[in-house]
Motif scaffolding. Structure first.
Motif, PDB file in Angstrom:
ATOM      1  N   ARG A  28     -20.956   8.130   9.941  1.00 40.39           N
ATOM      2  CA  ARG A  28     -21.893   7.574  10.921  1.00 40.39           C
ATOM      3  C   ARG A  28     -21.650   6.077  11.085  1.00 40.39           C
ATOM      4  O   ARG A  28     -21.064   5.435  10.208  1.00 40.39           O
ATOM      5  N   PRO A  29     -22.095   5.515  12.195  1.00 41.08           N
ATOM      6  CA  PRO A  29     -21.945   4.069  12.403  1.00 41.08           C
ATOM      7  C   PRO A  29     -22.555   3.300  11.228  1.00 41.08           C
ATOM      8  O   PRO A  29     -23.586   3.673  10.690  1.00 41.08           O
ATOM      9  N   GLY A  30     -21.885   2.249  10.846  1.00 40.85           N
ATOM     10  CA  GLY A  30     -22.359   1.448   9.739  1.00 40.85           C
ATOM     11  C   GLY A  30     -21.779   1.864   8.397  1.00 40.85           C
ATOM     12  O   GLY A  30     -21.843   1.116   7.441  1.00 40.85           O
ATOM     13  N   ARG A  31     -21.260   3.078   8.301  1.00 45.24           N
ATOM     14  CA  ARG A  31     -20.619   3.586   7.070  1.00 45.24           C
ATOM     15  C   ARG A  31     -19.347   4.341   7.454  1.00 45.24           C
ATOM     16  O   ARG A  31     -19.247   5.545   7.229  1.00 45.24           O
ATOM     17  N   PRO A  32     -18.358   3.674   8.039  1.00 40.81           N
ATOM     18  CA  PRO A  32     -17.178   4.364   8.574  1.00 40.81           C
ATOM     19  C   PRO A  32     -16.294   5.033   7.527  1.00 40.81           C
ATOM     20  O   PRO A  32     -15.405   5.796   7.892  1.00 40.81           O
ATOM     21  N   ASP A  33     -16.533   4.769   6.260  1.00 43.92           N
ATOM     22  CA  ASP A  33     -15.687   5.354   5.217  1.00 43.92           C
ATOM     23  C   ASP A  33     -16.483   6.243   4.261  1.00 43.92           C
ATOM     24  O   ASP A  33     -16.074   6.484   3.143  1.00 43.92           O
ATOM     25  N   TRP A  34     -17.625   6.770   4.727  1.00 41.38           N
ATOM     26  CA  TRP A  34     -18.534   7.498   3.853  1.00 41.38           C
ATOM     27  C   TRP A  34     -19.004   8.778   4.529  1.00 41.38           C
ATOM     28  O   TRP A  34     -19.491   8.754   5.651  1.00 41.38           O
ATOM     29  N   CYS A  35     -18.878   9.917   3.832  1.00 39.68           N
ATOM     30  CA  CYS A  35     -19.347  11.193   4.368  1.00 39.68           C
ATOM     31  C   CYS A  35     -20.861  11.293   4.191  1.00 39.68           C
ATOM     32  O   CYS A  35     -21.359  11.177   3.067  1.00 39.68           O
ATOM     33  N   PRO A  36     -21.616  11.525   5.268  1.00 44.24           N
ATOM     34  CA  PRO A  36     -23.076  11.606   5.154  1.00 44.24           C
ATOM     35  C   PRO A  36     -23.569  12.868   4.438  1.00 44.24           C
ATOM     36  O   PRO A  36     -24.689  12.904   3.964  1.00 44.24           O
ATOM     37  N   ILE A  37     -22.750  13.891   4.348  1.00 45.29           N
ATOM     38  CA  ILE A  37     -23.133  15.141   3.699  1.00 45.29           C
ATOM     39  C   ILE A  37     -22.755  15.121   2.217  1.00 45.29           C
ATOM     40  O   ILE A  37     -23.579  15.381   1.346  1.00 45.29           O
ATOM     41  N   CYS A  38     -21.489  14.818   1.933  1.00 44.74           N
ATOM     42  CA  CYS A  38     -20.979  14.871   0.557  1.00 44.74           C
ATOM     43  C   CYS A  38     -21.344  13.638  -0.265  1.00 44.74           C
ATOM     44  O   CYS A  38     -21.282  13.687  -1.488  1.00 44.74           O
ATOM     45  N   GLN A  39     -21.653  12.552   0.423  1.00 44.25           N
ATOM     46  CA  GLN A  39     -21.938  11.277  -0.256  1.00 44.25           C
ATOM     47  C   GLN A  39     -20.739  10.786  -1.052  1.00 44.25           C
ATOM     48  O   GLN A  39     -20.884  10.250  -2.145  1.00 44.25           O
ATOM     49  N   HIS A  40     -19.541  11.014  -0.494  1.00 43.59           N
ATOM     50  CA  HIS A  40     -18.291  10.539  -1.084  1.00 43.59           C
ATOM     51  C   HIS A  40     -17.512   9.816  -0.002  1.00 43.59           C
ATOM     52  O   HIS A  40     -17.846   9.897   1.179  1.00 43.59           O
ATOM     53  N   THR A  41     -16.439   9.143  -0.420  1.00 45.38           N
ATOM     54  CA  THR A  41     -15.618   8.487   0.595  1.00 45.38           C
ATOM     55  C   THR A  41     -15.068   9.520   1.557  1.00 45.38           C
ATOM     56  O   THR A  41     -14.835  10.670   1.203  1.00 45.38           O
ATOM     57  N   TRP A  42     -14.912   9.078   2.781  1.00 41.83           N
ATOM     58  CA  TRP A  42     -14.392   9.952   3.826  1.00 41.83           C
ATOM     59  C   TRP A  42     -12.897   9.723   3.915  1.00 41.83           C
ATOM     60  O   TRP A  42     -12.441   8.593   3.807  1.00 41.83           O
ATOM     61  N   MET A  43     -12.111  10.658   3.941  1.00 35.40           N
ATOM     62  CA  MET A  43     -12.228  12.017   4.386  1.00 35.40           C
ATOM     63  C   MET A  43     -12.503  12.897   3.168  1.00 35.40           C
ATOM     64  O   MET A  43     -11.721  12.951   2.224  1.00 35.40           O
ATOM     65  N   CYS A  44     -13.625  13.587   3.221  1.00 36.19           N
ATOM     66  CA  CYS A  44     -14.071  14.429   2.117  1.00 36.19           C
ATOM     67  C   CYS A  44     -13.303  15.757   2.116  1.00 36.19           C
ATOM     68  O   CYS A  44     -12.618  16.095   3.072  1.00 36.19           O
ATOM     69  N   GLU A  45     -13.457  16.513   1.055  1.00 36.30           N
ATOM     70  CA  GLU A  45     -12.726  17.775   0.900  1.00 36.30           C
ATOM     71  C   GLU A  45     -13.045  18.798   2.003  1.00 36.30           C
ATOM     72  O   GLU A  45     -12.119  19.414   2.546  1.00 36.30           O
ATOM     73  N   PRO A  46     -14.309  19.013   2.396  1.00 38.53           N
ATOM     74  CA  PRO A  46     -14.563  19.971   3.482  1.00 38.53           C
ATOM     75  C   PRO A  46     -13.869  19.559   4.787  1.00 38.53           C
ATOM     76  O   PRO A  46     -13.350  20.408   5.510  1.00 38.53           O
ATOM     77  N   THR A  47     -13.825  18.268   5.066  1.00 37.90           N
ATOM     78  CA  THR A  47     -13.156  17.795   6.276  1.00 37.90           C
ATOM     79  C   THR A  47     -11.655  18.026   6.173  1.00 37.90           C
ATOM     80  O   THR A  47     -11.020  18.454   7.139  1.00 37.90           O
ATOM     81  N   ARG A  48     -11.079  17.772   5.007  1.00 37.79           N
ATOM     82  CA  ARG A  48      -9.645  18.014   4.807  1.00 37.79           C
ATOM     83  C   ARG A  48      -9.293  19.484   5.036  1.00 37.79           C
ATOM     84  O   ARG A  48      -8.310  19.795   5.709  1.00 37.79           O
ATOM     85  N   VAL A  49     -10.102  20.370   4.477  1.00 33.19           N
ATOM     86  CA  VAL A  49      -9.849  21.807   4.634  1.00 33.19           C
ATOM     87  C   VAL A  49      -9.971  22.213   6.103  1.00 33.19           C
ATOM     88  O   VAL A  49      -9.128  22.949   6.627  1.00 33.19           O
ATOM     89  N   ALA A  50     -10.995  21.721   6.780  1.00 36.55           N
ATOM     90  CA  ALA A  50     -11.182  22.055   8.194  1.00 36.55           C
ATOM     91  C   ALA A  50     -10.013  21.550   9.034  1.00 36.55           C
ATOM     92  O   ALA A  50      -9.496  22.275   9.893  1.00 36.55           O
ATOM     93  N   TYR A  51      -9.562  20.317   8.796  1.00 39.63           N
ATOM     94  CA  TYR A  51      -8.421  19.793   9.533  1.00 39.63           C
ATOM     95  C   TYR A  51      -7.136  20.543   9.195  1.00 39.63           C
ATOM     96  O   TYR A  51      -6.294  20.758  10.069  1.00 39.63           O
ATOM     97  N   THR A  52      -6.970  20.957   7.957  1.00 44.43           N
ATOM     98  CA  THR A  52      -5.796  21.731   7.571  1.00 44.43           C
ATOM     99  C   THR A  52      -5.760  23.043   8.342  1.00 44.43           C
ATOM    100  O   THR A  52      -4.709  23.459   8.848  1.00 44.43           O
ATOM    101  N   TYR A  53      -6.909  23.696   8.461  1.00 40.63           N
ATOM    102  CA  TYR A  53      -6.965  24.940   9.228  1.00 40.63           C
ATOM    103  C   TYR A  53      -6.629  24.686  10.695  1.00 40.63           C
ATOM    104  O   TYR A  53      -5.803  25.388  11.287  1.00 40.63           O
ATOM    105  N   LEU A  54      -7.269  23.675  11.290  1.00 40.70           N
ATOM    106  CA  LEU A  54      -7.008  23.397  12.708  1.00 40.70           C
ATOM    107  C   LEU A  54      -5.536  23.073  12.949  1.00 40.70           C
ATOM    108  O   LEU A  54      -4.954  23.511  13.943  1.00 40.70           O
TER     109      LEU A  54
END
Length: 68
Positions: A28-54
């Motif tokens: 989200r704006p203001g936290r460009p390197d932080w996942c709002p769901i996982c509360q970890h640095t972005w790109m988080c594991e769910p995002t990596r898996v989703a992008y790998t599939y796509l």
């Protein structure tokens, strides 16, 4: 086919689900390197898996429309 679902339907559903995961986990704006769901640095594991599939199905590099 399983339960009346075609391979095309399953493929389209998985693409849609991957995009939902990416949208939900997009920083989200203001936290460009932080996942709002996982509360970890972005790109988080769910995002990596989703992008790998796509990427595997030829639909990589997708960005949620409201973040472009």
């Amino acid at each position: 086919m399983t339960g009346g679902m075609s391979a095309r339907w399953v493929h389209n559903r998985l693409v849609l689900d991957a995009r939902v995961i990416i949208t939900d986990h997009w920083p989200r704006p203001g936290r460009p390197d932080w996942c709002p769901i996982c509360q970890h640095t972005w790109m988080c594991e769910p995002t990596r898996v989703a992008y790998t599939y796509l990427k595997a199905v030829g639909r990589g590099r997708w960005i949620p429309p409201h973040f472009r």
